[in-house]
Motif scaffolding. Structure first.
Motif, PDB file in Angstrom:
ATOM      1  N   GLY A   1      -3.500   0.967  -4.957  1.00  0.00           N
ATOM      2  CA  GLY A   1      -2.954   0.175  -3.870  1.00  0.00           C
ATOM      3  C   GLY A   1      -3.368   0.712  -2.516  1.00  0.00           C
ATOM      4  N   GLY A   2      -4.484   1.479  -2.473  1.00  0.00           N
ATOM      5  CA  GLY A   2      -4.876   2.106  -1.227  1.00  0.00           C
ATOM      6  C   GLY A   2      -6.248   1.719  -0.733  1.00  0.00           C
ATOM      7  N   LEU A   3      -7.289   2.349  -1.274  1.00  0.00           N
ATOM      8  CA  LEU A   3      -8.638   2.163  -0.755  1.00  0.00           C
ATOM      9  C   LEU A   3      -9.115   0.723  -0.886  1.00  0.00           C
ATOM     10  N   GLY A   4      -8.823   0.090  -2.028  1.00  0.00           N
ATOM     11  CA  GLY A   4      -9.241  -1.299  -2.212  1.00  0.00           C
ATOM     12  C   GLY A   4      -8.626  -2.211  -1.175  1.00  0.00           C
ATOM     13  N   ALA A   5      -7.320  -2.057  -0.942  1.00  0.00           N
ATOM     14  CA  ALA A   5      -6.633  -2.864   0.066  1.00  0.00           C
ATOM     15  C   ALA A   5      -7.150  -2.537   1.460  1.00  0.00           C
ATOM     16  N   PHE A   6      -7.446  -1.256   1.700  1.00  0.00           N
ATOM     17  CA  PHE A   6      -7.977  -0.832   2.997  1.00  0.00           C
ATOM     18  C   PHE A   6      -9.304  -1.537   3.291  1.00  0.00           C
ATOM     19  N   LEU A   7     -10.212  -1.534   2.305  1.00  0.00           N
ATOM     20  CA  LEU A   7     -11.509  -2.194   2.482  1.00  0.00           C
ATOM     21  C   LEU A   7     -11.333  -3.691   2.708  1.00  0.00           C
ATOM     22  N   TYR A   8     -10.436  -4.296   1.937  1.00  0.00           N
ATOM     23  CA  TYR A   8     -10.166  -5.725   2.078  1.00  0.00           C
ATOM     24  C   TYR A   8      -9.709  -6.042   3.500  1.00  0.00           C
ATOM     25  N   LEU A   9      -8.766  -5.256   4.024  1.00  0.00           N
ATOM     26  CA  LEU A   9      -8.230  -5.510   5.358  1.00  0.00           C
ATOM     27  C   LEU A   9      -9.276  -5.280   6.439  1.00  0.00           C
ATOM     28  N   GLU A  10     -10.158  -4.304   6.235  1.00  0.00           N
ATOM     29  CA  GLU A  10     -11.192  -4.053   7.237  1.00  0.00           C
ATOM     30  C   GLU A  10     -12.190  -5.212   7.315  1.00  0.00           C
ATOM     31  N   VAL A  11     -12.600  -5.715   6.150  1.00  0.00           N
ATOM     32  CA  VAL A  11     -13.519  -6.860   6.143  1.00  0.00           C
ATOM     33  C   VAL A  11     -12.820  -8.094   6.711  1.00  0.00           C
ATOM     34  N   LEU A  12     -11.546  -8.260   6.365  1.00  0.00           N
ATOM     35  CA  LEU A  12     -10.773  -9.389   6.883  1.00  0.00           C
ATOM     36  C   LEU A  12     -10.671  -9.309   8.401  1.00  0.00           C
ATOM     37  N   ASP A  13     -10.376  -8.126   8.919  1.00  0.00           N
ATOM     38  CA  ASP A  13     -10.283  -7.949  10.374  1.00  0.00           C
ATOM     39  C   ASP A  13     -11.619  -8.250  11.037  1.00  0.00           C
ATOM     40  N   ALA A  14     -12.697  -7.828  10.384  1.00  0.00           N
ATOM     41  CA  ALA A  14     -14.024  -8.112  10.931  1.00  0.00           C
ATOM     42  C   ALA A  14     -14.263  -9.613  11.019  1.00  0.00           C
ATOM     43  N   SER A  15     -13.877 -10.341   9.977  1.00  0.00           N
ATOM     44  CA  SER A  15     -14.069 -11.798   9.972  1.00  0.00           C
ATOM     45  C   SER A  15     -13.255 -12.467  11.073  1.00  0.00           C
TER      46      SER A  15
ATOM     47  N   ILE B   1     -14.019  -4.202  -6.121  1.00  0.00           N
ATOM     48  CA  ILE B   1     -13.724  -2.804  -5.786  1.00  0.00           C
ATOM     49  C   ILE B   1     -12.219  -2.565  -5.786  1.00  0.00           C
ATOM     50  N   GLY B   2     -11.480  -3.492  -5.167  1.00  0.00           N
ATOM     51  CA  GLY B   2     -10.027  -3.360  -5.130  1.00  0.00           C
ATOM     52  C   GLY B   2      -9.411  -3.376  -6.514  1.00  0.00           C
ATOM     53  N   HIS B   3      -9.922  -4.272  -7.382  1.00  0.00           N
ATOM     54  CA  HIS B   3      -9.401  -4.355  -8.750  1.00  0.00           C
ATOM     55  C   HIS B   3      -9.665  -3.055  -9.509  1.00  0.00           C
ATOM     56  N   PHE B   4     -10.856  -2.508  -9.332  1.00  0.00           N
ATOM     57  CA  PHE B   4     -11.213  -1.272 -10.029  1.00  0.00           C
ATOM     58  C   PHE B   4     -10.382  -0.096  -9.519  1.00  0.00           C
ATOM     59  N   LEU B   5     -10.250  -0.010  -8.188  1.00  0.00           N
ATOM     60  CA  LEU B   5      -9.533   1.121  -7.610  1.00  0.00           C
ATOM     61  C   LEU B   5      -8.033   1.044  -7.864  1.00  0.00           C
ATOM     62  N   ASP B   6      -7.515  -0.161  -8.051  1.00  0.00           N
ATOM     63  CA  ASP B   6      -6.091  -0.309  -8.307  1.00  0.00           C
ATOM     64  C   ASP B   6      -5.710   0.007  -9.751  1.00  0.00           C
ATOM     65  N   ARG B   7      -6.697   0.264 -10.589  1.00  0.00           N
ATOM     66  CA  ARG B   7      -6.414   0.667 -11.965  1.00  0.00           C
ATOM     67  C   ARG B   7      -6.158   2.166 -11.973  1.00  0.00           C
ATOM     68  N   GLY B   8      -4.899   2.538 -12.076  1.00  0.00           N
ATOM     69  CA  GLY B   8      -4.516   3.943 -11.987  1.00  0.00           C
ATOM     70  C   GLY B   8      -5.247   4.824 -12.985  1.00  0.00           C
TER      71      GLY B   8
ATOM     72  N   MET C   1       0.830  -1.193   0.000  1.00  0.00           N
ATOM     73  CA  MET C   1       0.000   0.000   0.000  1.00  0.00           C
ATOM     74  C   MET C   1       0.870   1.252   0.000  1.00  0.00           C
ATOM     75  N   THR C   2       0.312   2.350  -0.466  1.00  0.00           N
ATOM     76  CA  THR C   2       1.036   3.613  -0.444  1.00  0.00           C
ATOM     77  C   THR C   2       1.215   4.060   1.003  1.00  0.00           C
ATOM     78  N   PRO C   3       2.258   4.853   1.294  1.00  0.00           N
ATOM     79  CA  PRO C   3       2.482   5.311   2.681  1.00  0.00           C
ATOM     80  C   PRO C   3       1.271   6.005   3.293  1.00  0.00           C
ATOM     81  N   VAL C   4       0.542   6.775   2.471  1.00  0.00           N
ATOM     82  CA  VAL C   4      -0.642   7.480   2.979  1.00  0.00           C
ATOM     83  C   VAL C   4      -1.689   6.490   3.467  1.00  0.00           C
ATOM     84  N   TRP C   5      -1.941   5.458   2.662  1.00  0.00           N
ATOM     85  CA  TRP C   5      -2.969   4.483   3.043  1.00  0.00           C
ATOM     86  C   TRP C   5      -2.477   3.553   4.140  1.00  0.00           C
ATOM     87  N   GLN C   6      -1.180   3.323   4.223  1.00  0.00           N
ATOM     88  CA  GLN C   6      -0.640   2.583   5.364  1.00  0.00           C
ATOM     89  C   GLN C   6      -0.968   3.313   6.661  1.00  0.00           C
ATOM     90  N   LYS C   7      -0.713   4.621   6.660  1.00  0.00           N
ATOM     91  CA  LYS C   7      -0.973   5.413   7.865  1.00  0.00           C
ATOM     92  C   LYS C   7      -2.460   5.437   8.192  1.00  0.00           C
TER      93      LYS C   7
END
Length: 345
Positions: free
Chosen positions: A229-243, A213-220, A68-74
């Protein structure tokens, strides 16, 4: 050593404040030292439970976070932890009661405070659908990792090579998960089949939706490099954490019915998961121990099977935690042995 401990500075601070909070909460409810100490010990056990169930979560988070980009990591390490602690440990159990009991959020909060046993019963009754949703989502996560033509490193070669060769068969992991769902649906009581199937399909669609969503958002070219490499991965990790959180939240009610004590104990554990994630990314531990990631995904696969099994029988959280830690421990040992052989060569 000092560098490693520095990664856990905030976790230690939250632990100190949280355990003071459990002591004060116990004193407020019971007005005696015994009650305060009881809440203190339960808080410690809940934190340990969350940590033991979340080793694999930290490893998977780190694997996704490094790309992920540094901004989305933070953003993930700040907003994400707030969502994890307050969203999954407080708001999620309240929403279960709101939906199941057909009452408002404030009424659900009052129920948690005034009638914790009834509140816990309602949450417990929702365990079937929670387990079906979480089991389906996590099984898809694990299979998508192993059934991948681009995967280059194998730990258990005989199995993983075969799975990689099957990656050319489109939708294989979806077919496998649906087969597991149908298998459990055939042995569940008739009254449980419909909610089980609905929750399982919801878990599958959630995984596919996050992937799309991740595939679409990762298309620059589609949305610009700002979210690549930001919002899509963020959403993925949030749903994963929820599970991952489902098991801990439900298991916590076996120890206490107090919503606030559960939130504090599991919140302490969530902070250690965050600290472990940061350490793994900054120290590049996944690159140093080549099979650690494999152990995490085997652990996720086992957890998904356990969650499906919990629709039929109770599986103690200690067993789940030991199985997950066991896979990661063996993977770590295998990685160390591999590194030693490489050094000798």
């Amino acid at each position: 050593m000092a560098s490693t401990l520095s990664h856990f500075r905030w976790a230690f601070i939250v632990t100190f404040a949280g355990l003071l909070g459990t002591f004060w909460l116990g004193w407020s409810y019971n007005h005696n030292l015994g009650g305060a100490l009881s809440f203190f010990v339960i808080g410690l056990v809940l934190a340990a439970l969350e940590i033991s169930l979340s080793f694999d979560n930290a490893i998977v988070n780190a694997n996704k976070l490094k790309d992920m980009t540094p901004v989305w990591q933070k953003r993930f390490l700040t907003w994400g932890i707030l969502i994890a602690v307050f969203g999954m440990r407080i708001i999620f159990p309240l929403l279960i009661v709101v939906v199941a009991a057909g009452i408002g959020p404030f009424a659900a909060l009052h129920l948690a405070v005034a009638r914790p046993d009834e509140y816990a019963r309602i949450v417990g009754d929702a365990h079937l659908t929670i387990a079906a949703f979480g089991g389906t989502f996590l099984m898809m996560v694990a299979l998508r990792y192993f059934i991948d033509e681009g995967k280059e490193v194998d730990w258990i070669r005989t199995l993983e090579c075969q799975l990689r060769r099957c990656a050319s068969v489109r939708g294989l992991e979806i077919g496998f998960v649906l087969s597991v769902v149908l298998l459990f649906a055939t042995v569940l009581p008739e009254a449980d089949v419909a909610p089980f199937l609905f929750a399982s399909v919801a878990g599958l669609l959630t995984f596919l939706g996050v992937e799309v969503i991740g595939h679409f958002l990762d298309r620059g070219e589609a949305v610009g490099l700002a979210v690549r490499g930001g919002l899509g991965a963020f959403l993925y990790l949030e749903v994963l954490d929820a599970s991952f959180s489902f098991d801990g939240v439900i298991g916590a009610f076996a120890l206490t019915h107090n919503l606030f004590l559960i939130a504090i104990g599991l919140g302490i554990g969530a902070m250690y998961v965050r600290s472990m994630t940061i350490m793994l990314v900054e120290k590049k531990t996944l690159a140093e121990f080549r099979y650690l990631e494999h152990g995490a995904f085997y652990s996720i696969l086992v957890l998904s099977v356990v969650m499906f099994a919990q629709t039929l029988i109770h599986v103690h959280e200690l067993i789940t935690g030991l199985l997950g830690a066991g896979f990661i421990g063996v993977a770590l040992i295998s990685s160390i042995r591999h590194n030693r052989r490489e050094d000798v060569a």
